[in-house]
Motif scaffolding. Structure first.
Motif, PDB file in Angstrom:
ATOM      1  N   GLN A 278       0.831  -1.209   0.000  1.00 17.52           N
ATOM      2  CA  GLN A 278       0.000   0.000   0.000  1.00 17.52           C
ATOM      3  C   GLN A 278       0.866   1.259   0.000  1.00 17.52           C
ATOM      4  OE1 GLN A 278      -0.589  -2.722   1.501  1.00 17.52           O
ATOM      5  NE2 GLN A 278      -2.777  -3.176   1.646  1.00 17.52           N
ATOM      6  N   SER A 279       1.903   1.258   0.833  1.00 16.17           N
ATOM      7  CA  SER A 279       2.775   2.429   0.925  1.00 16.17           C
ATOM      8  C   SER A 279       3.531   2.658  -0.379  1.00 16.17           C
ATOM      9  CB  SER A 279       3.764   2.250   2.086  1.00 16.17           C
ATOM     10  OG  SER A 279       4.660   3.340   2.151  1.00 16.17           O
ATOM     11  N   ALA A 280       4.087   1.595  -0.949  1.00 19.46           N
ATOM     12  CA  ALA A 280       4.854   1.721  -2.194  1.00 19.46           C
ATOM     13  C   ALA A 280       3.964   2.201  -3.336  1.00 19.46           C
ATOM     14  CB  ALA A 280       5.494   0.382  -2.547  1.00 19.46           C
ATOM     15  N   LEU A 281       2.747   1.656  -3.409  1.00 22.31           N
ATOM     16  CA  LEU A 281       1.814   2.065  -4.469  1.00 22.31           C
ATOM     17  C   LEU A 281       1.365   3.514  -4.275  1.00 22.31           C
ATOM     18  CD1 LEU A 281      -0.289  -1.216  -4.675  1.00 22.31           C
ATOM     19  CD2 LEU A 281       1.188  -0.295  -6.479  1.00 22.31           C
ATOM     20  N   ARG A 282       1.204   3.921  -3.007  1.00 23.73           N
ATOM     21  CA  ARG A 282       0.825   5.309  -2.713  1.00 23.73           C
ATOM     22  C   ARG A 282       1.908   6.280  -3.184  1.00 23.73           C
ATOM     23  NH1 ARG A 282       2.603   8.498   1.239  1.00 23.73           N
ATOM     24  NH2 ARG A 282       3.506   6.735   2.407  1.00 23.73           N
ATOM     25  N   VAL A 283       3.158   6.003  -2.812  1.00 26.03           N
ATOM     26  CA  VAL A 283       4.263   6.893  -3.169  1.00 26.03           C
ATOM     27  C   VAL A 283       4.442   6.947  -4.687  1.00 26.03           C
ATOM     28  CG1 VAL A 283       6.760   7.248  -2.983  1.00 26.03           C
ATOM     29  CG2 VAL A 283       5.449   6.550  -0.974  1.00 26.03           C
ATOM     30  N   TYR A 284       4.389   5.795  -5.335  1.00 23.62           N
ATOM     31  CA  TYR A 284       4.572   5.779  -6.791  1.00 23.62           C
ATOM     32  C   TYR A 284       3.380   6.439  -7.489  1.00 23.62           C
ATOM     33  CZ  TYR A 284       5.741   4.161 -11.478  1.00 23.62           C
ATOM     34  OH  TYR A 284       6.058   4.124 -12.819  1.00 23.62           O
ATOM     35  N   GLY A 285       2.174   6.240  -6.941  1.00 24.44           N
ATOM     36  CA  GLY A 285       0.981   6.879  -7.508  1.00 24.44           C
ATOM     37  C   GLY A 285       1.072   8.399  -7.433  1.00 24.44           C
ATOM     38  N   GLN A 286       1.602   8.924  -6.320  1.00 24.55           N
ATOM     39  CA  GLN A 286       1.793  10.371  -6.191  1.00 24.55           C
ATOM     40  C   GLN A 286       2.774  10.880  -7.245  1.00 24.55           C
ATOM     41  OE1 GLN A 286       3.127  10.734  -2.138  1.00 24.55           O
ATOM     42  NE2 GLN A 286       1.063  10.748  -1.274  1.00 24.55           N
ATOM     43  N   TYR A 287       3.813  10.109  -7.461  1.00 23.17           N
ATOM     44  CA  TYR A 287       4.819  10.498  -8.462  1.00 23.17           C
ATOM     45  C   TYR A 287       4.186  10.584  -9.848  1.00 23.17           C
ATOM     46  CZ  TYR A 287       9.178  10.348 -11.180  1.00 23.17           C
ATOM     47  OH  TYR A 287      10.209  10.624 -12.047  1.00 23.17           O
ATOM     48  N   LEU A 288       3.363   9.595 -10.182  1.00 22.33           N
ATOM     49  CA  LEU A 288       2.708   9.591 -11.498  1.00 22.33           C
ATOM     50  C   LEU A 288       1.735  10.752 -11.632  1.00 22.33           C
ATOM     51  CD1 LEU A 288       1.970   5.783 -12.088  1.00 22.33           C
ATOM     52  CD2 LEU A 288       3.821   7.162 -13.047  1.00 22.33           C
ATOM     53  N   SER A 289       1.015  11.072 -10.546  1.00 23.97           N
ATOM     54  CA  SER A 289       0.047  12.171 -10.611  1.00 23.97           C
ATOM     55  C   SER A 289       0.732  13.525 -10.749  1.00 23.97           C
ATOM     56  CB  SER A 289      -0.856  12.160  -9.369  1.00 23.97           C
ATOM     57  OG  SER A 289      -0.108  12.452  -8.206  1.00 23.97           O
ATOM     58  N   LEU A 290       1.946  13.652 -10.197  1.00 24.77           N
ATOM     59  CA  LEU A 290       2.701  14.899 -10.338  1.00 24.77           C
ATOM     60  C   LEU A 290       3.272  15.050 -11.743  1.00 24.77           C
ATOM     61  CD1 LEU A 290       4.672  14.987  -6.942  1.00 24.77           C
ATOM     62  CD2 LEU A 290       2.731  16.424  -7.592  1.00 24.77           C
ATOM     63  N   ASP A 291       3.560  13.914 -12.385  1.00 20.71           N
ATOM     64  CA  ASP A 291       4.192  13.912 -13.713  1.00 20.71           C
ATOM     65  C   ASP A 291       3.131  14.185 -14.783  1.00 20.71           C
ATOM     66  OD1 ASP A 291       5.907  13.557 -15.846  1.00 20.71           O
ATOM     67  OD2 ASP A 291       5.817  11.362 -15.770  1.00 20.71           O
ATOM     68  N   THR A 292       2.719  15.443 -14.911  1.00 27.88           N
ATOM     69  CA  THR A 292       1.608  15.796 -15.804  1.00 27.88           C
ATOM     70  C   THR A 292       1.947  15.639 -17.276  1.00 27.88           C
ATOM     71  OG1 THR A 292       2.313  18.119 -15.604  1.00 27.88           O
ATOM     72  CG2 THR A 292       0.526  17.372 -14.167  1.00 27.88           C
ATOM     73  N   ASP A 293       3.250  15.769 -17.629  1.00 31.21           N
ATOM     74  CA  ASP A 293       3.605  15.607 -19.048  1.00 31.21           C
ATOM     75  C   ASP A 293       3.990  14.168 -19.384  1.00 31.21           C
ATOM     76  OD1 ASP A 293       6.049  15.389 -17.835  1.00 31.21           O
ATOM     77  OD2 ASP A 293       6.958  17.157 -18.778  1.00 31.21           O
ATOM     78  N   HIS A 294       3.915  13.284 -18.385  1.00 34.81           N
ATOM     79  CA  HIS A 294       4.122  11.835 -18.575  1.00 34.81           C
ATOM     80  C   HIS A 294       5.449  11.482 -19.241  1.00 34.81           C
ATOM     81  CE1 HIS A 294      -0.061  11.578 -17.450  1.00 34.81           C
ATOM     82  NE2 HIS A 294      -0.421  12.327 -18.478  1.00 34.81           N
ATOM     83  N   ASN A 295       6.509  12.217 -18.862  1.00 32.95           N
ATOM     84  CA  ASN A 295       7.826  11.889 -19.420  1.00 32.95           C
ATOM     85  C   ASN A 295       8.674  11.079 -18.433  1.00 32.95           C
ATOM     86  OD1 ASN A 295       8.454  13.860 -17.551  1.00 32.95           O
ATOM     87  ND2 ASN A 295       9.903  14.945 -18.871  1.00 32.95           N
ATOM     88  N   GLY A 296       8.086  10.690 -17.299  1.00 36.46           N
ATOM     89  CA  GLY A 296       8.800   9.876 -16.312  1.00 36.46           C
ATOM     90  C   GLY A 296       9.707  10.664 -15.398  1.00 36.46           C
ATOM     91  N   MET A 297       9.718  12.000 -15.534  1.00 36.69           N
ATOM     92  CA  MET A 297      10.544  12.874 -14.701  1.00 36.69           C
ATOM     93  C   MET A 297       9.680  14.011 -14.166  1.00 36.69           C
ATOM     94  SD  MET A 297      13.656  11.525 -15.336  1.00 36.69           S
ATOM     95  CE  MET A 297      14.995  12.688 -15.295  1.00 36.69           C
ATOM     96  N   LEU A 298      10.191  14.708 -13.136  1.00 32.87           N
ATOM     97  CA  LEU A 298       9.442  15.828 -12.564  1.00 32.87           C
ATOM     98  C   LEU A 298      10.205  17.134 -12.747  1.00 32.87           C
ATOM     99  CD1 LEU A 298       8.119  14.396  -9.157  1.00 32.87           C
ATOM    100  CD2 LEU A 298       7.001  14.389 -11.395  1.00 32.87           C
ATOM    101  N   SER A 299       9.509  18.147 -13.238  1.00 34.74           N
ATOM    102  CA  SER A 299      10.081  19.483 -13.360  1.00 34.74           C
ATOM    103  C   SER A 299       9.822  20.250 -12.057  1.00 34.74           C
ATOM    104  CB  SER A 299       9.432  20.225 -14.532  1.00 34.74           C
ATOM    105  OG  SER A 299       8.040  20.420 -14.261  1.00 34.74           O
ATOM    106  N   LYS A 300      10.328  21.468 -11.972  1.00 38.99           N
ATOM    107  CA  LYS A 300      10.102  22.288 -10.781  1.00 38.99           C
ATOM    108  C   LYS A 300       8.613  22.550 -10.576  1.00 38.99           C
ATOM    109  CE  LYS A 300      14.516  24.784 -10.911  1.00 38.99           C
ATOM    110  NZ  LYS A 300      15.150  26.128 -11.024  1.00 38.99           N
TER     111      LYS A 300
END
Length: 454
Positions: A278-300
């Motif tokens: 549950q914790s791992a899926l939560r953290v990874y899910g947050q990362y995906l939701s932040l990645d709005t351009d879906h390039n696998g990386m996060l901008s500022k």
């Protein structure tokens, strides 16, 4: 006349040679005077009754260290690996298995010393020591006076609980088994694991933990990365890229991992365990939701939306300046360090992580200039959201009052650690919500207090 002169000269030469030879013999017979240091050593050893260093036989120290083979020495590496594997296998065979542990528990129950304390069965020292002849050779090491005194508490009859004794034995056996398991991934046998070694260890553990059965195989690599980052964040703060096996065993994280063997683990326990599915899926899910351009990386801009989106821009800028980026964006591994620091703010390693971001002058301390630099961004957010303006001087005085630094003009990392206020200072300077919670702490406490009487 010439002949006589020549013979007299010859006799003279011979006499002179003989004279010089005799003189040299006399000189060589006279002992050469010793230096002051030599005389001191001679008299000192006579006084102590020991032998002078010059007369001692040379002692050859046996070789006790062999340098590990280099990458090019393939045969030596294979030989070393085989030798280590055989050694670890031998050590593993010396440990009790589940059947032997169950048999030991049966003996303890049978040989306990009455009366019981409630439901707790006890055993006296006499009965405890007598079990040395009844238990297996593998478990005999746990039936010593030393172990008994470790477990002895406040029983008036001087006994120990058989449950506590058995738990102690199981814990020791588990630690030894785990050390052997971890050592199998320490290829060179140097006592530490690199990141890739620990990743392989966690990967092999996944299939043995029932609570992770819900994970799809395609998610394994992300789960392993999520789990391993916590080990390295807390146990490798200097970023050396390796962790001592001894530190892994002592930190308690493996206990959290092995809790996932419990099929009846509560939902609350799973949510609070970083290593749960549950914790791992939560953290990874947050990362995906932040990645709005879906390039696998996060901008500022993407990272600034983290949680409530109230982190200041200057703080996010510092994250990107100090942490590893790829063409101006952060990957999942760097994001994990950020998340761990945010979720475990009170921990010393997290305070150290934030201090590095706050120390914009690279002076090893936070000056009034640094504090003003970060708080100015908080003031801008306060005005933007229509809150009452706050004077910087008041905030600065409060921070210095709560930290009480050794040097009254700047705050070091050690000052933050000693004060126990690292989390609060970081929240005040980087997060609007964190500052407002601190500013309204008295009102919040009053509301909580009132709630207890409702």
């Amino acid at each position: 006349g010439g002949f006589l002169n020549i013979s007299s000269k010859m006799s003279w030469v011979e006499k002179l040679k003989r004279f010089n030879e005799e003189k040299s013999k006399v000189v060589s017979a006279v002992p050469v005077s010793k230096t002051e240091d030599e005389l001191f050593e001679e008299y000192y050893h006579k006084f102590k009754g020991t032998e002078p260093t010059s007369k001692r036989k040379e002692v050859k120290i046996p070789q006790f260290y062999s340098k590990p083979p280099s990458e090019g020495e393939v045969l030596q590496q294979k030989l070393r690996e085989e030798a280590r594997a055989n050694f670890l296998q031998r050590r593993s065979s010396e440990l009790m298995d589940n059947e032997e542990l169950q048999k030991l528990w049966g003996i303890l129950e049978e040989k306990h010393t009455p009366p019981a304390v409630g439901d707790e069965q006890m055993i006296s020292f006499t009965d405890y020591i007598s079990l040395q002849s009844e238990v297996s050779e593998k478990s005999r090491q746990f039936f010593t006076a030393n172990v008994f005194t470790k477990l002895l508490k406040d029983d008036p009859l001087g006994r120990v609980s058989i449950t506590q004794l058995f738990s102690y034995i199981m814990r020791k056996v588990w630690l030894q088994q785990t050390r052997i398991g971890l050592s199998l991934f320490d290829i060179q046998g140097l006592g530490y694991l690199k990141e890739s070694d620990l990743e392989n260890y966690i990967l092999e553990l996944i299939v043995t933990l029932p609570q992770l059965n819900c994970l799809e195989e395609s998610f394994y690599s992300f789960y392993v990365c999520t789990a391993v980052r916590k080990f390295f964040f807390f146990l490798d703060p200097l970023r050396t890229g390796r962790i001592k096996i001894q530190d892994i065993l002592g930190c308690g994280f493996l206990d959290d991992v092995l809790e996932l063997r419990d099929e009846d683990m509560t939902q609350e326990a799973q949510e609070s365990n970083w290593f749960s599915a549950q914790s791992a899926l939560r953290v990874y899910g947050q990362y995906l939701s932040l990645d709005t351009d879906h390039n696998g990386m996060l901008s500022k801009d993407e990272l600034q939306r983290y949680k409530t989106g109230t982190l200041t821009r200057v703080f996010i800028d510092r994250v990107f300046q100090e942490c590893l980026t790829y063409e101006g964006e952060v990957d999942y591994k760097t994001y994990l360090d950020f998340v761990i620091a945010m979720e475990y703010r009170k921990e010393p390693q997290s305070v150290q992580y934030f201090f590095r971001l706050l120390d914009i002058e690279n002076k090893g301390c936070l000056t009034p200039f640094t504090i003003k630099y970060f708080f100015k961004a908080i003031q801008e957010l306060i005005e933007f959201h229509g809150h009452e303006a706050i004077k910087f001087e008041d905030v600065q005085d409060e921070i210095f009052d709560m930290v009480k630094p050794v040097n009254p003009t700047c705050i070091t990392l050690q000052d933050l650690m000693n004060s126990g206020q690292g989390e609060t200072v970081v929240s005040i300077l980087t997060d609007l919500n964190g500052f407002l919670n601190y500013e309204n702490r008295e009102c919040l406490l009053a509301e909580e207090h009132e709630g207890t009487f409702v």
